[in-house]
Write a protein that holds these residues in place. Structure first.
Motif, PDB file in Angstrom:
ATOM      1  N   SER A  35      24.059   8.418 -16.631  1.00  0.00           N
ATOM      2  CA  SER A  35      24.321   9.343 -15.539  1.00  0.00           C
ATOM      3  C   SER A  35      25.634  10.068 -15.789  1.00  0.00           C
ATOM      4  CB  SER A  35      24.401   8.582 -14.209  1.00  0.00           C
ATOM      5  OG  SER A  35      25.631   7.868 -14.131  1.00  0.00           O
ATOM      6  N   TRP A  36      25.906  11.092 -14.991  1.00  0.00           N
ATOM      7  CA  TRP A  36      27.159  11.835 -15.154  1.00  0.00           C
ATOM      8  C   TRP A  36      28.373  10.938 -14.940  1.00  0.00           C
ATOM      9  CZ3 TRP A  36      30.613  11.807 -11.231  1.00  0.00           C
ATOM     10  CH2 TRP A  36      30.136  11.502  -9.945  1.00  0.00           C
ATOM     11  N   TRP A  57      15.743  -2.458  -9.870  1.00  0.00           N
ATOM     12  CA  TRP A  57      15.253  -1.485 -10.857  1.00  0.00           C
ATOM     13  C   TRP A  57      14.776  -0.208 -10.150  1.00  0.00           C
ATOM     14  CZ3 TRP A  57      10.188  -2.378 -14.086  1.00  0.00           C
ATOM     15  CH2 TRP A  57      10.140  -1.467 -15.147  1.00  0.00           C
ATOM     16  N   GLY A  58      14.030  -0.398  -9.066  1.00  0.00           N
ATOM     17  CA  GLY A  58      13.532   0.755  -8.321  1.00  0.00           C
ATOM     18  C   GLY A  58      14.636   1.565  -7.677  1.00  0.00           C
ATOM     19  N   GLN A  87      21.284   0.657 -14.494  1.00  0.00           N
ATOM     20  CA  GLN A  87      22.497   1.430 -14.284  1.00  0.00           C
ATOM     21  C   GLN A  87      23.789   0.607 -14.290  1.00  0.00           C
ATOM     22  OE1 GLN A  87      22.314   5.352 -13.574  1.00  0.00           O
ATOM     23  NE2 GLN A  87      21.047   4.427 -15.159  1.00  0.00           N
ATOM     24  N   PHE A  88      23.982  -0.134 -15.369  1.00  0.00           N
ATOM     25  CA  PHE A  88      25.263  -0.805 -15.592  1.00  0.00           C
ATOM     26  C   PHE A  88      26.286   0.217 -16.088  1.00  0.00           C
ATOM     27  CE2 PHE A  88      23.206  -4.554 -14.796  1.00  0.00           C
ATOM     28  CZ  PHE A  88      23.796  -5.712 -15.279  1.00  0.00           C
ATOM     29  N   ILE A  89      27.532   0.123 -15.624  1.00  0.00           N
ATOM     30  CA  ILE A  89      28.576   0.882 -16.288  1.00  0.00           C
ATOM     31  C   ILE A  89      29.096   0.031 -17.453  1.00  0.00           C
ATOM     32  CG2 ILE A  89      29.185   2.289 -14.293  1.00  0.00           C
ATOM     33  CD1 ILE A  89      31.635   0.481 -13.901  1.00  0.00           C
ATOM     34  N   TYR A 105      12.404   2.718 -11.350  1.00  0.00           N
ATOM     35  CA  TYR A 105      11.596   1.961 -12.306  1.00  0.00           C
ATOM     36  C   TYR A 105      11.620   2.595 -13.695  1.00  0.00           C
ATOM     37  CZ  TYR A 105      10.084   0.458  -7.712  1.00  0.00           C
ATOM     38  OH  TYR A 105      10.081   0.047  -6.395  1.00  0.00           O
ATOM     39  N   GLY A 106      12.802   3.052 -14.095  1.00  0.00           N
ATOM     40  CA  GLY A 106      12.975   3.553 -15.451  1.00  0.00           C
ATOM     41  C   GLY A 106      12.623   5.004 -15.658  1.00  0.00           C
ATOM     42  N   THR A 107      12.282   5.728 -14.599  1.00  0.00           N
ATOM     43  CA  THR A 107      11.921   7.142 -14.756  1.00  0.00           C
ATOM     44  C   THR A 107      13.136   8.059 -14.651  1.00  0.00           C
ATOM     45  OG1 THR A 107      11.444   7.420 -12.391  1.00  0.00           O
ATOM     46  CG2 THR A 107       9.620   6.714 -13.811  1.00  0.00           C
ATOM     47  N   ARG A 108      14.272   7.538 -14.201  1.00  0.00           N
ATOM     48  CA  ARG A 108      15.478   8.350 -14.061  1.00  0.00           C
ATOM     49  C   ARG A 108      16.682   7.591 -14.630  1.00  0.00           C
ATOM     50  NH1 ARG A 108      14.767  10.798  -7.876  1.00  0.00           N
ATOM     51  NH2 ARG A 108      12.733  11.785  -8.241  1.00  0.00           N
ATOM     52  N   LEU A 109      16.695   7.462 -15.933  1.00  0.00           N
ATOM     53  CA  LEU A 109      17.757   6.690 -16.577  1.00  0.00           C
ATOM     54  C   LEU A 109      19.056   7.476 -16.694  1.00  0.00           C
ATOM     55  CD1 LEU A 109      15.869   4.975 -19.554  1.00  0.00           C
ATOM     56  CD2 LEU A 109      16.205   4.146 -17.230  1.00  0.00           C
TER      57      LEU A 109
END
Length: 442
Positions: A225-226, A169-170, A234-236, A175-179
């Motif tokens: 993400s882009w 996650w980190g 961050q699963f595709i 930890y969820g701050t940059r989704l």
């Protein structure tokens, strides 16, 4: 060039475990709402059309209504029209497609990021400095405390230690701050149309359509993400379809919301699927005899001990299982005895540096020490606080530093080089004591 592993930052570091993962059809455990019982949830393969396992999403427009395209790029509009037919052949309903593509435009910034992703290279020590920064360790311990109850449930259910799940996650979203806040369909459609890896991104776009059709998320909230990576870990889209789970029991596999439960459980499910063994470490730092050569040989730790390979405490490592010796910077740097779980982490992202980062971050979150050996950096490094001072001084002098966070990424390296050129120094981009002294004097 200095000895060490050169890491190219790019798709592999953005995608979670999705790029190399094979997508299969298999049962996954799932918790029923309001109970501790376990029921079977079928995992969807994205290679064939399937019936949705989720309630049908309530459409914003009537079935059969077509959304007028106005992307501002006629070639892109024509591509969307052709893709609509291919999506239909894959089982995507017309109303789902039209809702997903409402307002979608060609995004040249996404293409620019795809083109430039391989320009920044880091040595293993620079990568780990950023991945295991004191702030990331501190924030990881806080995140584990805050979500301990649900992480304990996830560990008990899947047999993956909570520190490992927290470390992924980190690494993936701090930890969820940059989704990631880009419209996922727009990014994937742009990359599929661009064509450099069109087949890959079109497959991801079909999978994204299937996710929308299942009712797990609506187009407005489907962001990432882009490059198409989604949510807390961050699963595709193809990996989401294959491995995401509804751990909260609310009928949706929600990896996007403020509640990270489903995302964390999905990560544990993914690691378990690829063979995670609870109680086995990912690896341990070891001391090796001077001049020893190891290759890719695997032995039991007791066998390695008979050859002089011991833990940093000088004692034999426990026989957790067969292990090999990894020296990511060569014999002059740190050495690690890595077990089968190291390779499981690499299924999430197929890079030794990433697996080292996740494993060591998990150890630090659990209270373990920093890496004991030194790295063959070739320069006198800065401490975390000194790196922040360096960034502050660069920014004060007018160089483009985005954040004062002690993490030396491509933006900071570019600022260092620009400053070095401005004062006639060698533009090596290194965050060294010599650089900081130069900043203080100028």
């Amino acid at each position: 060039m200095r000895a060490g592993l050169v890491l190219v930052t790019g798709l592999a570091l953005l995608f979670g475990g999705a790029v190399a993962a094979s997508v299969t059809e298999s049962p996954r455990p799932q918790l029923r709402p309001g109970s501790g019982a376990v029921s079977a949830a079928v995992v969807i393969s994205v290679d064939v059309p399937v019936r949705s396992l989720r309630p049908r999403a309530r459409p914003d427009v009537a079935d059969g209504a077509r959304v007028a395209l106005a992307s501002g790029n006629t070639g892109f509009d024509r591509w969307i029209a052709g893709f609509r037919a291919r999506a239909a052949s894959a089982g995507i309903r017309g109303d789902v497609f039209d809702r997903a593509f409402q307002g979608v435009r060609y995004d040249p910034e996404v293409v620019a990021k795809d083109r430039n992703q391989s320009e920044f290279k880091r040595e293993i020590w620079d990568y780990l400095d950023a991945a295991i920064s004191p702030k990331r360790v501190e924030d990881g311990r806080a995140a584990l405390r805050r979500h301990r109850r649900v992480l304990n449930r996830i560990e008990a259910h899947y047999g993956v230690e909570k520190e490992i799940v927290t470390a992924v996650w980190g690494m993936e979203s701090t930890y969820g701050t940059r989704l990631g806040d880009l419209p996922l369909v727009q990014s994937l459609a742009t990359l599929a149309y661009d064509g450099r890896r069109g087949a890959f991104f079109e497959k991801q776009l079909i999978a994204a359509m299937q996710i929308l059709q299942s009712g797990d998320v609506n187009p407005r909230d489907m962001k990432g993400s882009w490059a198409g990576a989604m949510g807390h870990t961050q699963f595709i889209p193809t990996s989401y379809l294959a491995y995401a789970v509804d751990f909260t029991g609310d009928g949706r596999r929600d990896v996007w919301s403020d509640d990270p439960t489903d995302a964390l459980a999905s990560t544990a499910a993914y690691l378990k699927r690829f063979g995670w063994r609870k109680g086995m470490p990912w690896g341990v730092e070891v001391r090796v005899p001077r001049g020893a050569s190891f290759g890719n040989t695997s032995r039991m730790p007791s066998d390695w001990a008979s050859r002089g390979v011991v833990g940093t405490d000088g004692r034999a490592v426990r026989d957790y299982g067969s292990a090999r010796i990894l020296q990511p910077a060569g014999p002059a740097g740190a050495s690690f005895m890595v077990f089968a779980n190291f390779d499981v982490i690499k299924r999430y992202n197929n890079a030794d540096a990433y697996a080292l980062g996740v494993g060591h971050l998990a150890d630090r979150i659990a209270g373990g020490p920093p890496i004991q050996a030194s790295w063959p950096r070739g320069y006198d490094p800065l401490s975390f606080d000194e790196r922040k001072e360096m960034q502050r001084r660069l920014k004060r002098k007018g160089f483009a530093v985005e954040k004062i966070d002690g993490i030396v990424g491509p933006n900071t390296v570019a600022a260092i080089r620009a400053f070095q050129r401005s004062v006639g120094a060698e533009a090596d981009g290194l965050p060294s004591q010599q650089l900081l002294s130069l900043l203080r004097r100028s």
